[in-house]
Write a protein that holds these residues in place. Structure first.
Motif, PDB file in Angstrom:
ATOM      1  N   ARG A   1     -51.540  38.678 -36.203  1.00 16.40           N
ATOM      2  CA  ARG A   1     -50.591  39.718 -36.623  1.00 16.40           C
ATOM      3  C   ARG A   1     -49.377  39.077 -37.297  1.00 16.40           C
ATOM      4  NH1 ARG A   1     -45.962  42.170 -35.005  1.00 16.40           N
ATOM      5  NH2 ARG A   1     -45.762  40.904 -33.122  1.00 16.40           N
ATOM      6  N   ILE A   2     -48.872  37.991 -36.733  1.00 19.97           N
ATOM      7  CA  ILE A   2     -47.727  37.301 -37.326  1.00 19.97           C
ATOM      8  C   ILE A   2     -48.110  36.710 -38.683  1.00 19.97           C
ATOM      9  CG2 ILE A   2     -46.055  35.449 -37.005  1.00 19.97           C
ATOM     10  CD1 ILE A   2     -45.737  37.803 -35.077  1.00 19.97           C
ATOM     11  N   TYR A   3     -49.325  36.203 -38.773  1.00 21.39           N
ATOM     12  CA  TYR A   3     -49.839  35.622 -40.017  1.00 21.39           C
ATOM     13  C   TYR A   3     -49.768  36.641 -41.158  1.00 21.39           C
ATOM     14  CZ  TYR A   3     -53.081  32.964 -43.011  1.00 21.39           C
ATOM     15  OH  TYR A   3     -53.664  32.260 -44.037  1.00 21.39           O
TER      16      TYR A   3
ATOM     17  N   SER B   1     -32.561  33.891 -44.757  1.00 21.27           N
ATOM     18  CA  SER B   1     -32.384  33.576 -46.176  1.00 21.27           C
ATOM     19  C   SER B   1     -33.330  32.467 -46.613  1.00 21.27           C
ATOM     20  CB  SER B   1     -30.934  33.177 -46.453  1.00 21.27           C
ATOM     21  OG  SER B   1     -30.609  31.976 -45.788  1.00 21.27           O
ATOM     22  N   ALA B   2     -33.878  31.702 -45.662  1.00 21.79           N
ATOM     23  CA  ALA B   2     -34.784  30.612 -46.001  1.00 21.79           C
ATOM     24  C   ALA B   2     -36.221  31.081 -46.182  1.00 21.79           C
ATOM     25  CB  ALA B   2     -34.729  29.529 -44.918  1.00 21.79           C
ATOM     26  N   LEU B   3     -36.573  32.244 -45.610  1.00 17.48           N
ATOM     27  CA  LEU B   3     -37.930  32.781 -45.738  1.00 17.48           C
ATOM     28  C   LEU B   3     -38.011  33.721 -46.934  1.00 17.48           C
ATOM     29  CD1 LEU B   3     -38.720  33.527 -41.982  1.00 17.48           C
ATOM     30  CD2 LEU B   3     -39.700  31.702 -43.380  1.00 17.48           C
ATOM     31  N   ASN B   4     -39.150  33.726 -47.597  1.00 18.78           N
ATOM     32  CA  ASN B   4     -39.378  34.612 -48.747  1.00 18.78           C
ATOM     33  C   ASN B   4     -39.703  36.012 -48.233  1.00 18.78           C
ATOM     34  OD1 ASN B   4     -40.348  35.987 -51.002  1.00 18.78           O
ATOM     35  ND2 ASN B   4     -41.273  34.154 -51.876  1.00 18.78           N
ATOM     36  N   PRO B   5     -38.865  37.012 -48.530  1.00 18.60           N
ATOM     37  CA  PRO B   5     -39.103  38.355 -47.996  1.00 18.60           C
ATOM     38  C   PRO B   5     -40.308  39.061 -48.613  1.00 18.60           C
ATOM     39  CG  PRO B   5     -37.277  38.400 -49.546  1.00 18.60           C
ATOM     40  CD  PRO B   5     -37.651  36.959 -49.366  1.00 18.60           C
ATOM     41  N   LEU B   6     -40.815  38.543 -49.745  1.00 14.23           N
ATOM     42  CA  LEU B   6     -41.915  39.201 -50.456  1.00 14.23           C
ATOM     43  C   LEU B   6     -43.262  38.540 -50.181  1.00 14.23           C
ATOM     44  CD1 LEU B   6     -40.168  39.721 -53.920  1.00 14.23           C
ATOM     45  CD2 LEU B   6     -40.272  41.300 -51.983  1.00 14.23           C
ATOM     46  N   MET B   7     -43.278  37.528 -49.331  1.00 14.42           N
ATOM     47  CA  MET B   7     -44.511  36.797 -49.056  1.00 14.42           C
ATOM     48  C   MET B   7     -44.829  36.859 -47.567  1.00 14.42           C
ATOM     49  SD  MET B   7     -45.341  32.763 -49.885  1.00 14.42           S
ATOM     50  CE  MET B   7     -44.913  32.958 -51.626  1.00 14.42           C
ATOM     51  N   LYS B   8     -46.099  37.083 -47.241  1.00 16.78           N
ATOM     52  CA  LYS B   8     -46.495  37.124 -45.846  1.00 16.78           C
ATOM     53  C   LYS B   8     -46.260  35.765 -45.180  1.00 16.78           C
ATOM     54  CE  LYS B   8     -49.934  40.835 -46.191  1.00 16.78           C
ATOM     55  NZ  LYS B   8     -51.354  41.219 -45.989  1.00 16.78           N
ATOM     56  N   ILE B   9     -46.007  35.816 -43.880  1.00 18.07           N
ATOM     57  CA  ILE B   9     -45.686  34.604 -43.129  1.00 18.07           C
ATOM     58  C   ILE B   9     -46.806  33.571 -43.245  1.00 18.07           C
ATOM     59  CG2 ILE B   9     -45.338  33.679 -40.807  1.00 18.07           C
ATOM     60  CD1 ILE B   9     -42.920  35.198 -42.006  1.00 18.07           C
ATOM     61  N   GLY B  10     -48.055  34.013 -43.088  1.00 15.34           N
ATOM     62  CA  GLY B  10     -49.172  33.079 -43.165  1.00 15.34           C
ATOM     63  C   GLY B  10     -49.226  32.352 -44.488  1.00 15.34           C
ATOM     64  N   LYS B  11     -48.970  33.078 -45.572  1.00 18.53           N
ATOM     65  CA  LYS B  11     -48.985  32.465 -46.903  1.00 18.53           C
ATOM     66  C   LYS B  11     -47.886  31.431 -47.036  1.00 18.53           C
ATOM     67  CE  LYS B  11     -49.985  31.810 -51.230  1.00 18.53           C
ATOM     68  NZ  LYS B  11     -51.137  30.940 -51.593  1.00 18.53           N
ATOM     69  N   GLN B  12     -46.714  31.722 -46.454  1.00 23.99           N
ATOM     70  CA  GLN B  12     -45.604  30.777 -46.559  1.00 23.99           C
ATOM     71  C   GLN B  12     -45.906  29.466 -45.835  1.00 23.99           C
ATOM     72  OE1 GLN B  12     -41.498  32.307 -46.524  1.00 23.99           O
ATOM     73  NE2 GLN B  12     -42.349  34.337 -46.085  1.00 23.99           N
TER      74      GLN B  12
ATOM     75  N   LYS C   1     -56.104  21.281 -49.564  1.00 23.27           N
ATOM     76  CA  LYS C   1     -56.643  22.355 -50.397  1.00 23.27           C
ATOM     77  C   LYS C   1     -57.707  23.200 -49.681  1.00 23.27           C
ATOM     78  CE  LYS C   1     -54.090  20.874 -53.744  1.00 23.27           C
ATOM     79  NZ  LYS C   1     -52.837  21.603 -54.076  1.00 23.27           N
ATOM     80  N   ASP C   2     -58.044  22.865 -48.439  1.00 29.09           N
ATOM     81  CA  ASP C   2     -59.048  23.614 -47.682  1.00 29.09           C
ATOM     82  C   ASP C   2     -58.379  24.856 -47.084  1.00 29.09           C
ATOM     83  OD1 ASP C   2     -60.846  24.627 -45.756  1.00 29.09           O
ATOM     84  OD2 ASP C   2     -61.714  22.641 -45.416  1.00 29.09           O
ATOM     85  N   LYS C   3     -58.562  26.001 -47.730  1.00 29.61           N
ATOM     86  CA  LYS C   3     -57.863  27.223 -47.324  1.00 29.61           C
ATOM     87  C   LYS C   3     -58.240  27.659 -45.913  1.00 29.61           C
ATOM     88  CE  LYS C   3     -57.055  29.066 -51.962  1.00 29.61           C
ATOM     89  NZ  LYS C   3     -57.208  30.221 -52.868  1.00 29.61           N
ATOM     90  N   ASN C   4     -59.513  27.527 -45.565  1.00 27.36           N
ATOM     91  CA  ASN C   4     -59.942  27.931 -44.229  1.00 27.36           C
ATOM     92  C   ASN C   4     -59.309  27.046 -43.161  1.00 27.36           C
ATOM     93  OD1 ASN C   4     -61.687  29.532 -42.419  1.00 27.36           O
ATOM     94  ND2 ASN C   4     -62.753  27.589 -42.087  1.00 27.36           N
ATOM     95  N   LEU C   5     -59.291  25.731 -43.399  1.00 24.28           N
ATOM     96  CA  LEU C   5     -58.677  24.805 -42.453  1.00 24.28           C
ATOM     97  C   LEU C   5     -57.171  25.032 -42.366  1.00 24.28           C
ATOM     98  CD1 LEU C   5     -58.968  22.414 -40.535  1.00 24.28           C
ATOM     99  CD2 LEU C   5     -58.732  20.888 -42.514  1.00 24.28           C
ATOM    100  N   ASN C   6     -56.539  25.314 -43.498  1.00 23.57           N
ATOM    101  CA  ASN C   6     -55.103  25.584 -43.499  1.00 23.57           C
ATOM    102  C   ASN C   6     -54.775  26.807 -42.648  1.00 23.57           C
ATOM    103  OD1 ASN C   6     -54.683  23.411 -45.175  1.00 23.57           O
ATOM    104  ND2 ASN C   6     -54.484  24.641 -47.040  1.00 23.57           N
ATOM    105  N   LYS C   7     -55.631  27.836 -42.746  1.00 19.29           N
ATOM    106  CA  LYS C   7     -55.390  29.027 -41.940  1.00 19.29           C
ATOM    107  C   LYS C   7     -55.566  28.725 -40.461  1.00 19.29           C
ATOM    108  CE  LYS C   7     -56.651  33.865 -41.268  1.00 19.29           C
ATOM    109  NZ  LYS C   7     -57.437  35.027 -41.745  1.00 19.29           N
ATOM    110  N   ILE C   8     -56.594  27.973 -40.119  1.00 18.56           N
ATOM    111  CA  ILE C   8     -56.839  27.612 -38.716  1.00 18.56           C
ATOM    112  C   ILE C   8     -55.646  26.827 -38.166  1.00 18.56           C
ATOM    113  CG2 ILE C   8     -58.245  26.161 -37.196  1.00 18.56           C
ATOM    114  CD1 ILE C   8     -60.658  26.892 -38.967  1.00 18.56           C
TER     115      ILE C   8
END
Length: 325
Positions: free
Chosen positions: A146-148, A101-112, A123-130
């Motif tokens: 895959r989890i991302y 219930s705490a995770l957003n079911p409509l948003m990918k895990i990586g985005k969350q 604000k560095d999207k590439n660094l945030n992903k890394i």
């Protein structure tokens, strides 16, 4: 160590059918910077409400009616919602017990996870992903990419539990409130999750409040413990003393733990039931289930008795070597 959190005389009430009932009853405790505190007790004793009170995420019908919560010299009970939002996530994070219930079911895990970093000012999207992929790898995911790209419904409950841990720690909060943070994990995943929390505690001095039914985790992982029963703290001490408790209830919890030495024998249980919030008990709430109880136990809640670093709220505490419950 400096004091990070002080909960003082906290009372929390729930309104049911027009009546107010105490969930937490005049509880007090502290957590120092870099300290790991364990909180144990049966389901319904008030452990989760303690964490939700600190984060001020209580349900709409539950209110703090007395006491104070001081975090990093700031009275959280005096702040408005906007001010609290500036502290949540940045300085205080929580791992919820109900992870789905705490995770957003409509948003990918990586985005969350990356959104959590963005909310913290990164604000560095590439660094945030890394950083997110590294965190997923540290939590034991063999294929972080895959989890991302996955959604919560595509993952098991244990995987979602690890995702919530990643979201909670990735911004390096000063305090993590872990509500059964490893309860749904297999042994290997539990080890990785707890190792990550221990690393954050050791390297970044993150303090933790670990709520767990598993007393072995509290003993191995925490420096101190609290035991709650019916909304009251009834014992506290060092983790090393957990298996030599002073309160009959704590001893009963210890005796009920499965162990290889007890293989083939019946597990011990605690007779009776824990009181509900509607029950009006004048004395020690454990008295109706306690074999040591006398009349005074049913008349008033016992004052604290201190034994070195330990404190117990009991008129007739056990000796550490006593096996009677």
């Amino acid at each position: 160590m400096a004091r990070l959190l002080e909960v003082k005389n906290l009372t929390v009430c729930v309104k049911k059918e027009g009546k107010s009932h105490k969930i937490l009853d005049d509880i007090s405790f502290t957590i120092d910077e870099g300290e790991i505190l364990g909180l144990a007790g049966e389901s319904g004793c008030g452990k989760s409400m303690t964490a939700l009170s600190i984060a001020n995420l209580l349900p709409h019908n539950v209110k703090i009616t007395d006491g104070s919560i001081i975090f990093n010299n700031i009275a959280l009970t005096d702040l408005d919602e906007k001010q609290l939002c500036g502290i949540r996530g940045n300085e205080i994070s929580i791992v919820f017990q109900d992870v789905r219930s705490a995770l957003n079911p409509l948003m990918k895990i990586g985005k969350q996870i990356t959104e959590t970093l963005e909310l913290g000012g990164s604000k560095d999207k590439n660094l945030n992903k890394i950083n997110t992929l590294e965190m997923l790898a540290a939590l034991g995911f063999n294929n972080p990419q895959r989890i991302y790209n996955a959604y919560a419904h595509q993952l098991s409950g244990g995987m979602c539990q690890r995702i919530m841990t990643a979201i909670a720690v990735i911004r390096r909060p000063k305090l993590l409130l872990g509500d059964e943070p490893s309860s749904s994990l297999d042994e290997e995943s539990q080890k990785r999750c707890l190792s990550l929390l221990a690393e954050r505690n050791s390297v970044h001095k993150m303090s933790l409040l670990i709520i767990s039914h598993d007393l072995s985790i509290i003993q191995q992982f925490c420096s101190r413990f609290l035991v709650m029963y019916s909304g009251k703290i009834i014992e506290e001490g060092t983790a090393q003393s957990l298996y030599s408790p002073l309160h009959p209830y704590t001893r009963a919890l210890v005796n009920a733990i499965p162990h290889k030495d007890k293989r083939g024998s019946n597990l011990e249980n605690i007779p009776g039931r824990a009181p509900s919030v509607e029950d009006k008990l004048q004395g020690c709430p454990f008295a109706p289930r306690c074999t040591r109880a006398k009349d005074i136990c049913k008349e008033s809640f016992p004052p604290a008795k201190e034994y070195g670093c330990a404190k117990v709220f009991c008129y007739f505490p056990l000796d550490p070597g006593d096996s009677d419950v």
